[in-house]
Design an enzyme around this catalytic site. Structure first.
Site, mmCIF file in Angstrom:
data_model
loop_
_atom_site.group_PDB
_atom_site.id
_atom_site.type_symbol
_atom_site.label_atom_id
_atom_site.label_comp_id
_atom_site.label_asym_id
_atom_site.label_seq_id
_atom_site.Cartn_x
_atom_site.Cartn_y
_atom_site.Cartn_z
ATOM 1 C CG HIS A 1 -6.446 2.022 0.242
ATOM 2 N ND1 HIS A 1 -5.316 2.665 -0.220
ATOM 3 C CD2 HIS A 1 -5.991 0.939 0.944
ATOM 4 C CE1 HIS A 1 -4.241 2.001 0.174
ATOM 5 N NE2 HIS A 1 -4.628 0.954 0.876
ATOM 6 C CB CYS B 1 -0.936 -0.005 1.199
ATOM 7 S SG CYS B 1 -1.926 -1.496 1.300
#
Lengths: 377, 106
Positions: free
Chosen positions: A326, A83
């Site tokens: 996200h 991420c």
């Protein structure tokens, strides 16, 4: 450090059933190049941040794929750090400019996640964890849930503290037309939504998102733009259980210390920040480990409104990962875009007054990688 | 994600190191949305367990492990647990069945 953000481009975050990863990357990149005022042939290299596309679709070789689609024939690189892929791509692009190898570079963060089902995405994301964690049947919500439980045990952090992060970030997202969920939620709605992994309910957890962000960076400081004055990376164990502490992300402390030192500013100088709130506990940990508040006080600090628009240091004015969305590798780039636009006074209703110093904080996995940037006008 | 037979064979060779060990359950969560291969087990409990291990510099080893054979309500922080060998995930008809460690309360 004399690196500037000359241009930014961002797609809407959400479910783009009619667009591929290539389409999303192209749209964000085109907007960023146009915003920079540079001709495309002035872009020397492209850094493409992506975590999941090879695993989910079989398509790799994304550096050349994205660069050629834009008509760029210089350097082209794919960057992966879970991420934190977007933040790490920014960091590497800055290094390439500081080394003198390139003068103008494009960083694109892109992810296409909604084509896959929930179990498939959960499994793919666990590539950012360890083999022992995968064999235990853990997911990322579950790993952060373990950190939340440890924080609750030690400091008395409550479900209400966790939920207040989600409420704040949804409020900010309601002011952002690019957000996946541009609407407010109540504390009761967060608390009463279905349990994903105790103590987290659905509204403690970031969504599955398609989206792309792009920035043009340059070593030419005579061009109009925002300076990146600090860029630091720190790492830790990939396996959460191997850390000495479950109630902090040590790499955040280390990266923040270095980035602030490079920029010559203190955490109290930061007027606006984008931090990695993949789960509500993650923003609480970020506030503490970045130094915005004392260890153990993060939940109360957020709940009293210090980090809401109008507070002393608004955090996640985009809506954060929770409410803006996200798209994994696009997140670190989107954070740079939000802070750049805040410092340029371009974000309308969610503008922070007198924003001249901002910070981004991007985390890979449970804190195996952390990258922190400081931006200044 | 299923492991290949040789990956399973490599992992199985080390399982005896943990058999019968006891440790303490530091923290746990109950998972309702599972990754591929674990959907049939939901909801299930996974925690971080700390074992004493004199061979390491810290004298301790921590591992993530599923907690089985108990309702969540009966668990407490620092609960004493023991390692057991159980199936991991769900193998398809022609796959090698994978085993690994889980823990149960003592």
């Amino acid at each position: 450090m004399k690196v500037k953000v000359l241009g930014t481009g961002l797609t809407k975050f959400g479910e783009h059933w009619d667009k591929s990863l290539k389409d999303l990357a192209f749209a964000a990149a085109k907007e960023a190049i146009e915003d920079s005022g540079l001709d495309t042939d002035k872009i020397d290299a492209v850094f493409v941040a992506n975590m999941l596309h090879g695993k989910l679709t079989g398509q790799d070789h994304l550096g050349a794929l994205v660069a050629s689609n834009l008509g760029i024939v210089g350097g082209a690189f794919r960057v992966e750090a879970a991420c934190a892929s977007g933040g790490i791509a920014i960091h590497l692009a800055i290094q390439s400019l500081m080394s003198g190898t390139y003068k103008n570079v494009l960083v694109v963060g892109a992810e296409k996640m909604t084509d896959a089902g929930a179990s498939e995405i959960s499994s793919a994301l666990m590539g950012a964890g360890s083999e022992d964690e995968r064999k235990a049947g853990l997911t990322f919500p579950a790993l952060y849930a373990l950190m939340a439980k440890a924080h609750m045990q030690k400091y008395g952090t409550t479900r209400s503290h966790l939920a207040s992060v989600s409420v704040k970030n949804h409020y900010h997202a309601s002011l952002n037309e690019k957000a996946q969920f541009p609407y407010e939620v109540t504390l009761e709605k967060v608390l009463e939504s279905p349990i994903i992994s105790s103590p987290f309910t659905l509204f403690d957890v970031c969504p599955v998102t398609d989206g792309a962000g792009a920035v043009v960076l340059s070593s030419d400081s005579t061009q109009p733009g925002v300076f990146i004055t600090g860029s630091a990376v720190a790492t830790d164990t990939v396996d959460l259980s191997q850390r000495s502490s479950l109630i902090e992300i040590a790499a955040t402390r280390q990266a923040a210390k270095e980035a602030l030192k490079q920029a010559g500013v203190k955490i109290s100088d930061i007027k606006v920040a984008e931090v990695h709130d993949c789960f509500t506990i993650a923003e609480i940990l970020a506030m503490e480990d970045l130094g915005f508040c004392q260890k153990g006080e993060g939940g109360k600090f957020i709940q009293k409104g210090s980090t809401k628009l109008g507070g002393s240091c608004p955090v996640n004015t985009s809506g954060g990962l929770k409410a803006c969305g996200h798209p994994v590798a696009a997140t670190g780039v989107k954070q740079i875009i939000e802070i750049t636009r805040q410092l340029q006074g371009r974000v309308g209703k969610r503008q922070v007054a007198n924003a001249d110093v901002g910070l981004t904080h991007n985390v890979g996995g449970t804190g195996g990688t952390v990258v922190v940037h400081v931006l200044q006008t | 994600m299923n492991s290949s037979p040789v990956q399973i064979w490599r992992k199985h060779k080390n399982l005896h190191n943990y058999l019968g060990k006891t440790g303490r359950l530091l923290v746990w969560t109950k998972i309702f949305v599972a990754p591929t291969g674990f959907e049939h087990q939901t909801p299930y409990i996974v925690g971080i367990v700390q074992f004493e291990d004199p061979s390491t510099s810290s004298g301790q080893v921590r591992l993530p492990a599923q907690v089985v054979d108990c309702p969540e309500e009966s668990l407490k922080v620092n609960q004493k647990v023991q390692v057991v060998i159980r199936k991991i995930g769900k193998a398809k008809a022609e796959d090698v069945i994978e085993y690994g460690i889980k823990v149960k309360p003592l």
